[in-house]
Enzyme design. Sequence first.
Site, PDB file in Angstrom:
ATOM      1  N   ARG A 131      30.174  34.243  40.266  1.00 29.67           N
ATOM      2  CA  ARG A 131      30.639  35.842  39.755  1.00 29.67           C
ATOM      3  C   ARG A 131      30.913  36.197  38.827  1.00 29.67           C
ATOM      4  O   ARG A 131      30.454  35.582  37.630  1.00 29.67           O
ATOM      5  CB  ARG A 131      32.539  34.650  40.276  1.00 29.67           C
ATOM      6  CG  ARG A 131      33.035  34.648  41.974  1.00 29.67           C
ATOM      7  CD  ARG A 131      34.250  34.768  41.935  1.00 29.67           C
ATOM      8  NE  ARG A 131      35.413  35.104  40.645  1.00 29.67           N
ATOM      9  CZ  ARG A 131      36.729  35.464  40.992  1.00 29.67           C
ATOM     10  NH1 ARG A 131      37.234  34.120  42.059  1.00 29.67           N
ATOM     11  NH2 ARG A 131      37.325  36.336  40.955  1.00 29.67           N
ATOM     12  N   ARG A 174      41.316  39.879  32.903  1.00 34.64           N
ATOM     13  CA  ARG A 174      41.931  39.606  34.559  1.00 34.64           C
ATOM     14  C   ARG A 174      43.910  38.655  33.640  1.00 34.64           C
ATOM     15  O   ARG A 174      44.703  39.393  34.621  1.00 34.64           O
ATOM     16  CB  ARG A 174      41.116  38.921  34.807  1.00 34.64           C
ATOM     17  CG  ARG A 174      39.832  39.718  35.676  1.00 34.64           C
ATOM     18  CD  ARG A 174      38.318  38.971  35.960  1.00 34.64           C
ATOM     19  NE  ARG A 174      39.324  37.525  37.038  1.00 34.64           N
ATOM     20  CZ  ARG A 174      37.837  36.406  37.477  1.00 34.64           C
ATOM     21  NH1 ARG A 174      37.606  36.195  36.859  1.00 34.64           N
ATOM     22  NH2 ARG A 174      39.090  35.659  38.216  1.00 34.64           N
ATOM     23  N   ARG A 231      49.402  41.388  44.049  1.00 37.57           N
ATOM     24  CA  ARG A 231      49.164  41.222  43.019  1.00 37.57           C
ATOM     25  C   ARG A 231      49.946  42.929  42.101  1.00 37.57           C
ATOM     26  O   ARG A 231      49.711  42.794  40.566  1.00 37.57           O
ATOM     27  CB  ARG A 231      47.752  41.738  42.941  1.00 37.57           C
ATOM     28  CG  ARG A 231      47.084  40.251  42.352  1.00 37.57           C
ATOM     29  CD  ARG A 231      45.230  40.743  42.235  1.00 37.57           C
ATOM     30  NE  ARG A 231      44.779  39.736  41.613  1.00 37.57           N
ATOM     31  CZ  ARG A 231      43.987  38.812  42.425  1.00 37.57           C
ATOM     32  NH1 ARG A 231      43.739  38.850  43.347  1.00 37.57           N
ATOM     33  NH2 ARG A 231      42.829  38.575  41.184  1.00 37.57           N
ATOM     34  N   ARG A 271      34.372  26.858  35.973  1.00 35.29           N
ATOM     35  CA  ARG A 271      34.025  27.319  37.376  1.00 35.29           C
ATOM     36  C   ARG A 271      32.912  28.263  37.374  1.00 35.29           C
ATOM     37  O   ARG A 271      31.834  27.579  38.127  1.00 35.29           O
ATOM     38  CB  ARG A 271      35.256  28.164  37.602  1.00 35.29           C
ATOM     39  CG  ARG A 271      33.991  29.133  39.209  1.00 35.29           C
ATOM     40  CD  ARG A 271      36.143  29.064  39.973  1.00 35.29           C
ATOM     41  NE  ARG A 271      36.114  30.478  39.709  1.00 35.29           N
ATOM     42  CZ  ARG A 271      37.568  30.936  39.678  1.00 35.29           C
ATOM     43  NH1 ARG A 271      38.609  30.738  40.869  1.00 35.29           N
ATOM     44  NH2 ARG A 271      37.946  32.232  39.305  1.00 35.29           N
ATOM     45  N   LYS A 305      44.559  28.483  43.079  1.00 35.45           N
ATOM     46  CA  LYS A 305      45.377  28.723  43.896  1.00 35.45           C
ATOM     47  C   LYS A 305      44.566  28.868  45.871  1.00 35.45           C
ATOM     48  O   LYS A 305      44.502  28.654  46.351  1.00 35.45           O
ATOM     49  CB  LYS A 305      45.988  30.470  44.237  1.00 35.45           C
ATOM     50  CG  LYS A 305      46.802  30.791  42.576  1.00 35.45           C
ATOM     51  CD  LYS A 305      47.094  32.377  43.229  1.00 35.45           C
ATOM     52  CE  LYS A 305      45.420  33.393  42.618  1.00 35.45           C
ATOM     53  NZ  LYS A 305      45.165  32.872  41.730  1.00 35.45           N
TER      54      LYS A 305
END
Length: 192
Positions: free
Chosen positions: A135, A146, A88, A127, A13
Amino acid sequence: MNIILLGPPGAGKGTQAERLVAERGMVQLSTGDMLRAAVAAQSGVGKRAKAIIGRGDLVSDEVVIEIISDRLDQPDAKAGVILDGFPRTVAQAEALDKLLSDKGMSLDAVIQLDVDDEALVGRILKRAADTGGARTDDNEETLRKRLGVYHEQTAPIIPYYQGRGALKSIDGMADMDAVSSEISAILDGGAA
Ligand code: AMP
């Protein structure tokens, strides 16, 4: 034009939103980025959100709805927004409908990036490596949490938008350029 990019963590996204910003001058509204900025600034919201984000749970609907409402009021939002990571929950989707109608704004497309969970784990771990672990929630344990939260709390918004014919689903496993082309075709009124 205002759109939602919908999909689990790691679906792409953010990458696709950045491309739309560069190519179309739209504005990316990522509630995750806004919350991380609040955490870094040690604001009241940030202090409350820090532990929630760290364990992969959702921050309360009330908090994110207020953040998005304020952000939509800023003048640059008139250029068109890409909602990335919001809504969400079904409650957030309902609140968004009301916010947009109160502000005289439209919702032009809801684009779902359809991806495979196991591939996401690999993408997110990559990532984490690429960003030097910037993060705290990009680790395998929190990611699995998640993903679970996505399926339980976020996926129910898919039928919410499907029901009114607003949802366009695309193959998020395709390469980035192919995904971008599909998104462009949708935004330009072409194929879905
Ligand atoms: P993201 O960068 O979109 O993956 O978001 C990172 C984290 O921020 C999520 O795991 C949640 O803890 C929190 N968050 C971001 N957006 C929302 C939202 N719309 N509702 C609740 N929590 C959110």
